[in-house]
Design an enzyme around this catalytic site. Structure first.
Site: not given
Ligand code: NAP
Ligand code: MN
Length: 270
Positions: A48-49, A125-126, A164-165, A167, A169, A226
């Site tokens: 997704d990233g 995403n956000e 689902t990202a 948000n 959490s 990201q």
């Molecule tokens: P990452 O650190 O690899 O992302 C964290 C996880 O979020 C990965 O498993 C990624 O999937 C998943 N993800 C991304 N977009 C999603 C969505 N719309 N719905 C459900 N899961 C999603 O960083 P990244 O791949 O560059 O993605 C950036 C996004 O990660 C940010 O926009 C943020 O939403 C999310 N994130 C979440 C947290 C948390 O929940 N505490 C912390 C940091 C970032 P893949 O492995 O398939 O990439």
């Molecule tokens: Mn990722």
């Protein structure tokens, strides 16, 4: 046969590189043109990233471009295709008329205290604004009306597909991506007899907007998907549903709630 101009965006894992090479070869063999500059279709290979990265690479051409995601790991939220399904995917690309679904994006405008020009971003995403060293104090306006004074670590504003990202959490609701709305969720708000916030996520309708007016001059951390912006003294951030939408090529339909269940719940024994 349909011939398309296609760009491929991928991450750097060994497995992805191998799948990408295979995909490029098959696309060319099917008569499509690889065009990284002016594509009609952008295929992301990775997670997704990776699709988030692809979105930001082509976010200035959203009216011309459709996206499709191939996942090289588990199935993702933006990635409908698995790496072993390349032949099926190419078959559909070559024979089907393009159908697409479009989803809402978040429009972010940041104004600074030092008079620097306003910055504008689109987010898939956000966008998160937070303070790590001290309490963030921000007045939250909805449609130009003061709603509350927020004190806490920060706030997140997400799109339906971003729900689902990050948000999720922080306790936000999962929104079906056909809902044209944005969601404001709190990160560790201070709530006691003196300080009061709503305490639950809010879903804002499409004709509304949110403005966060920072109540002190300390630097804030702002993210857009990201990306982390350089920390600066922010005056206010304006959030609304963007006029632009992201279009996904939809050659087959994955039921949204099934995807949510597969990602977060897994198999259920009946
Ligand atoms: P990452 O650190 O690899 O992302 C964290 C996880 O979020 C990965 O498993 C990624 O999937 C998943 N993800 C991304 N977009 C999603 C969505 N719309 N719905 C459900 N899961 C999603 O960083 P990244 O791949 O560059 O993605 C950036 C996004 O990660 C940010 O926009 C943020 O939403 C999310 N994130 C979440 C947290 C948390 O929940 N505490 C912390 C940091 C970032 P893949 O492995 O398939 O990439
Ligand atoms: Mn990722």
């Amino acid at each position: 046969m349909v011939k398309l101009k296609i760009a491929v965006v991928h991450n750097k894992t060994e497995h992805t590189l191998q799948i990408t090479a295979e995909l490029l070869e098959k696309l060319v063999a099917a008569g499509h043109t690889i065009d990284q500059r002016n594509p009609e279709l952008v295929i992301s290979v990775g997670g997704d990233g990776t699709l988030l990265s692809a979105f930001h690479l082509y976010s200035h051409k959203l009216d011309q471009v459709r996206f499709i995601g191939v996942h090289t790991g588990h199935l993702g939220f933006y990635t409908d295709w698995r790496d072993y399904e390349l032949d099926d995917l190419i078959e559909l690309l070559s024979t089907r008329k393009d159908e697409s679904v479009s989803y809402p994006l978040l429009d972010v405008r940041i104004t600074y205290r030092n008079g620097k020009p306003t910055k504008h971003f689109l987010s898939l995403n956000e966008s998160i604004v937070k303070r790590t060293d001290s309490t963030m104090v921000a007045d939250i306006y909805i449609r130009d009306e003061l709603f509350e004074r927020f004190r806490g670590d920060g706030l997140s504003v997400s799109t339906p597909t971003g729900s689902t990202a990050y948000n999720k959490s922080i306790g936000g609701a999962v929104l079906h991506p056909r809902i044209n709305a944005i969601q404001l969720a709190e990160i560790a708000s201070l709530n006691n007899r003196v300080f009061r916030t709503l305490g639950s996520p809010m879903v804002i309708a499409s004709h509304e907007w949110i403005e966060l007016r920072m109540q002190d001059s300390a630097e804030c951390l702002v993210t857009v998907d990201q990306f982390q912006l350089q920390q600066e003294e922010i005056k206010s951030i304006f959030y609304r549903i963007a006029e632009e939408k992201i279009q996904f090529a939809s050659y087959r339909h994955t039921h949204f709630w099934r995807r949510v269940r597969d990602a977060f719940i897994g198999e259920i024994e009946e």
